[in-house]
Design an enzyme around this catalytic site. Sequence first.
Site, PDB file in Angstrom:
ATOM      1  N   LYS A  79       0.386  -1.481  -0.027  1.00  0.00           N
ATOM      2  CA  LYS A  79       0.068  -0.531  -0.298  1.00  0.00           C
ATOM      3  C   LYS A  79       0.728   1.364   0.101  1.00  0.00           C
ATOM      4  O   LYS A  79       1.950   1.176   0.518  1.00  0.00           O
ATOM      5  CB  LYS A  79      -1.171  -0.057   1.366  1.00  0.00           C
ATOM      6  N   SER A 154      -9.539   1.337   2.583  1.00  0.00           N
ATOM      7  CA  SER A 154      -8.133   2.849   1.345  1.00  0.00           C
ATOM      8  C   SER A 154      -7.787   1.376   1.087  1.00  0.00           C
ATOM      9  O   SER A 154      -7.140   2.310   0.394  1.00  0.00           O
ATOM     10  CB  SER A 154      -7.929   3.720   2.338  1.00  0.00           C
ATOM     11  N   SER A 178      -9.005  -0.411   7.155  1.00  0.00           N
ATOM     12  CA  SER A 178      -9.094  -0.035   5.336  1.00  0.00           C
ATOM     13  C   SER A 178      -8.602  -1.438   5.008  1.00  0.00           C
ATOM     14  O   SER A 178      -7.986  -1.556   3.579  1.00  0.00           O
ATOM     15  CB  SER A 178      -7.874   0.647   5.504  1.00  0.00           C
TER      16      SER A 178
END
Lengths: 484, 489
Positions: A79, A154, A178
């Site tokens: 990420k 996210s 997330s």
Amino acid sequence: MDLSSFSAHQLIDLLDRQELSAADCVGYFLARTDDQNPELNAFLTVAHESAMDQARSIDQRRQRGETVGRMAGLPVAVKDGICTEGIRTTAGSRMLEEFVPFYNATAVQRLLEADAILIGKTMMDEFGMGSSTENPHFGNTRNPWDPQRVAGGSSGGSAAAVAGGLAPLALGSDTGGSIRQPAAFCGLTGLKPTYGRVSRYGLIAYASSLEQIGPITRSAQDAALLMEICAGHDPSDSTSAQRAVDDYTHQLDSDIQGLRIGVCRDHFGTGLDSEIGVALQEALNVLQSLGAKLVDIELPHASHAVAAYYVIAPCEASANLARFDGVRYTRRAESSSLDQMYSRTRSEFFGQEVKRRILLGTFALSSGYYDQYYRKASQIRRLVKHDFDTALAEVDLLVGPTTPGTALPIGQWEDDPLSMYLADVYTVSANLAGIPALSIPCGTDANGLPIGMQLQGRPFAESTLLQVAHQYQQQTDFHTRRPD
Amino acid sequence: MSCEKATIIGLEVHVQLDTQSKLFCGCSTRFGAPPNTHICPVCLGAPGALPVLNRQALDLAIQVGLALNCEIETNTKWDRKNYFYPDLPKGYQISQFDRPICANGYLDLIDPEAHFADRRVQIERAHLEEDAGKSSHDETGAGGSSKIDLNRAGTPLLEIVTRPDLRSGTEAKAFLTELKLILSNLQVSDCNMQEGSLRVDANVNLHLAEGDRTIATPIVEIKNLNSFRAVQRAIDFESERQWKQWQEDGRTIDQAAKQTRGWDDESGQTVLQRTKEDSADYRYFPEPDLAVVHTTVEQRETIGKKIGPLPSQQRAELISAYSLSAYDAGVLVQQGRRFVDFFETIARPLDDGKLVSNWLQQEVLRYLKEQQADIDQFPVSTEQFIAFLKLIQSGKLDTSRGKAVMQKMMEQRLSLEESMEQLGIAPVEDDELAAICRQVIEENPDIIQQIREGNTKAVGNLIGQAKQINRNVDPALVRKQILNFMKTG
Ligand SMILES: [Zn+2]
């Protein structure tokens, strides 16, 4: 070979037996990324050169008969909110568009020490603030199951990359769901570890007291592997636990006979998509057939969790994001005074949702409002934790939905942040309480979209969650299904 | 208008703790390095970097707290103080808000010269926090760029806050002097105001008593105080200014906002900087990146043992054990703990504190001041000093020639023997002195007669003759011996 549907374990087998070279393995995923990323927008940055260099060096070491790490040659997506030395790390923000960290996050460092290969940085909601990876600066990430829909957020880029077969596994981070929510939307296994289990050093902070780095994978077995590599005490993170890491892989194969599973019936009532309710009931039946006992439990304060979360997270965010002021390593807007530099830089390079949360947090911490908001939210947080302590004294883990619905069409939440916040209803509690929580696929809805089941456990009982998930995955094939 | 006027003063003192590394990272705290060379992701506030507490800073803070009679918090915690400034890398400062490491202590002030009454100054709190970096701006007006040096960012500071217990500039200066002495003795800080390792802000207002009613004037915080003298002058100035202001507008603490004023040393005035309306709301909240720190009784005891005698205890000890005056004890203690050790090592075997104190205050202090050295660098060993003073004590070396000897010992780093030899000084033995005295008595019957008739001043003539025979004789001893012989015949 179609490597895109292989689990990390299958790939490691091939690599270890030298039936597949690291260069071919990495080359395959890079080529697939080049082909599909323009549509999916799962990666923000693809590290072609460094990944290939690393792969070739691992192949050479293998040929020379040198020992290599446990993940040698295995591509991993990370990420973009997690710092990678020498590779641009934007946290999904225009503010950090040109930021190249000069250090690795501890979790990344541990991956590299295990000879995993970092193939790229994945899309995310700006600074992790969002649940759909619809990014105002870098575009929308699409769900491989239905490109008209969001991948969740996210950590949507990590989920889309794994679901789309652009990477066998990925690191995400979870502040209020997330990792678990995009895993649920994309038919994947996603684990938010116990607070303090994985070092946060190098994770660009959104809400420090809530978030953890964790795996997004195709199976509980792969998640166990990634956890064994990344978890453990880190002297650079004062909140990381000084506690040995369990042998998660070893425990996967233990049966779950007699394990007590708590079910909170409130979570099956209003607000939950009925198809998800049905899928979960079937999943509970499977777990029961494996010898688990179902016990009804109550979480009386769960209904206040979202409200508490949306006070605490913005408060911490308002301070965490103060460092992006145009003075160092961020972009800087043209200005003629100091105040103007601050306001223009932050107005221009932060997106709407980030500004909204900074304002919320700044307001909630202001003199005269602190008791009403931050203090009250902290009190609720303690009650939520107490609910879990009580419930988890009775049962070994809790099982329920990860999300109220399946992946939404892109744009659905655009002008409706409140609906987006409320969709975190099942996930934020685990962050408030600091307990581990896992999402695994347990069915599909009428549109063929994956449904996620959430397992929540006692602090540091990741092994129990992974074990139950693995046992479930031995009986079902939802986790092996791929889009198309 | 007739009323009693009292100046009410509280101080906030920032002390840079003398740790090897910064408060939350491993970077060096050394002063004076090239800009931005002692930095890392943590003190740069780089995205993703996290603080880790330097336990040494905590130990030093506890040490100061114990020396100031504070309660030590058993579960101390950290808070974020939010404000934007270019040299504050994270946009917040890690500080301590509601559970400071030290609280509720005191420091007693006693002035031996009695310029003010004995006073106990309450210490409200002392908390740890990280320092900011330094900004420098183009002051030519040419619009050059501003520069930021983050070497100092993250250096540990202890902020010591007193209650408003001080009543004059003199008292404030005395408090700071005593505090600095304690801190230097503990070796927790170099207390260098020029390098910013000790910074002082003063809060000042007036309490005016009219009958049984007390009125308070608005509080003013004074900044830019770069010396203790500046503190004293600024407070005295501010006291006068507030008195005049009160006579003009009669505004009380409730009718006017708190002001921040800066001290201008050159003009000797305080200048308005800002009023409270535009001061910041720091939005303190608990620092989620750091755990609560537990301090144990054992830890506090171990640290407590390192403190040693405080200046007040040392003064009392010097007065009772060496019969020094309060003034002399004060001067010696003010020189620091190692100077007192030096004194005691010499005074103990000689059993004459006053004699040692005089030599130390006059010759030694003068020398150290000239050389800008401290007692550790003093060239004469305690053994040599003792041997030297024994000669003085026994009269074998007189004071004026003694000074010459000490001069050589200090400046040319010669031993006692070498110094005396170079100056041609040899101690006169008792029988030699007796022989010389008998000789001058025999050779000067007229003068002896004058003395017998009451002209005691005539002894001087005989002393002169004795010195011609041997210039090393001690005049006082010659006088004593001659008078003695005359009595006994
Ligand atoms: Zn540093």
